[in-house]
Design a protein around this motif. Sequence first.
Motif, short mmCIF file in Angstrom:
data_model
loop_
_atom_site.label_atom_id
_atom_site.label_comp_id
_atom_site.label_asym_id
_atom_site.label_seq_id
_atom_site.Cartn_x
_atom_site.Cartn_y
_atom_site.Cartn_z
N ALA A 1 -31.41 9.60 -26.51
CA ALA A 1 -32.06 10.34 -25.44
C ALA A 1 -32.97 11.43 -25.99
O ALA A 1 -34.12 11.58 -25.56
CB ALA A 1 -31.00 10.95 -24.52
N VAL A 2 -32.46 12.20 -26.94
CA VAL A 2 -33.26 13.28 -27.53
C VAL A 2 -34.49 12.72 -28.22
O VAL A 2 -35.58 13.27 -28.13
CB VAL A 2 -32.40 14.10 -28.52
CG1 VAL A 2 -33.27 15.08 -29.30
CG2 VAL A 2 -31.30 14.84 -27.78
N LEU A 3 -34.31 11.60 -28.91
CA LEU A 3 -35.43 10.96 -29.59
C LEU A 3 -36.53 10.58 -28.59
O LEU A 3 -37.72 10.85 -28.81
CB LEU A 3 -34.94 9.72 -30.32
CG LEU A 3 -35.87 9.10 -31.38
CD1 LEU A 3 -36.12 10.07 -32.52
CD2 LEU A 3 -35.27 7.81 -31.89
N ASP A 4 -36.13 10.00 -27.46
CA ASP A 4 -37.11 9.64 -26.43
C ASP A 4 -37.79 10.87 -25.84
O ASP A 4 -39.01 10.87 -25.61
CB ASP A 4 -36.42 8.85 -25.32
CG ASP A 4 -36.19 7.39 -25.69
OD1 ASP A 4 -36.89 6.89 -26.59
OD2 ASP A 4 -35.30 6.76 -25.10
N PHE A 5 -37.02 11.92 -25.59
CA PHE A 5 -37.59 13.12 -24.99
C PHE A 5 -38.58 13.80 -25.95
O PHE A 5 -39.62 14.32 -25.52
CB PHE A 5 -36.49 14.10 -24.59
CG PHE A 5 -35.58 13.59 -23.51
CD1 PHE A 5 -36.00 12.60 -22.63
CD2 PHE A 5 -34.28 14.08 -23.38
CE1 PHE A 5 -35.16 12.12 -21.63
CE2 PHE A 5 -33.44 13.60 -22.39
CZ PHE A 5 -33.89 12.62 -21.51
#
Length: 219
Positions: free
Chosen positions: A56-60
């Motif tokens: 999730a953090v990678l996508d954000f």
Amino acid sequence: MLTTKSKTWAFALAALVGLFALGALGVDRITVARAEARTLVDDGQLALKSGDRAHAVLDFERAALLAPRADFVRRAREATDIRAADSWWALDLSWLSAREWSWLALGFGWAAGLGVAASIASQRGVRLRTRLTWGITLLFVAAAASTVQTSRAAQSLAVVKRATGALVAPYAGAGATADLATGMVVSVGARYGDFFQVRGPGGTQGWIDQSALESVVGS
């Protein structure tokens, strides 16, 4: 035969047409980037619901590189409590994406080139046009430098895929200086073998195995 006044108007019209075309193309590219950022945020929210914080953090973070000022990106990052690892000047430059900086540089470069051409074509008001051209050229240099720096800052960002310790030296038996949580955003520096030197939020520094990192820029 064109008069001096006609040449000046012709150059001014060419400048307006050229800058309008660049602006329209730039807006289109930025719109596409915003749509890509929305897709990444949606994917990240699904990953967050399934418990995969690192994904999730990678996508954000990838969405933030594409559309740094978008409200939906900001809300997603705030909800996930993502803290940046960059210095204040890098954060200031990242208010615009590298793509946006590059379009600004292109526009200023185009305007500066036409300013030089207009000064050569007309002998009237040369001093004023020369000063304006120098000013636009300086803006071009600043935008080009910002493009390079923003790109370099983005390429150094990575996300911790699994909780690990930041080691004092680049080898497995070294002691840990701090714990790096899953999903933490770090800035990657030097490399030694299979280890990278990283800096996290709050000044956390140390070495981490490359297998525990995933670059924000890239697949």
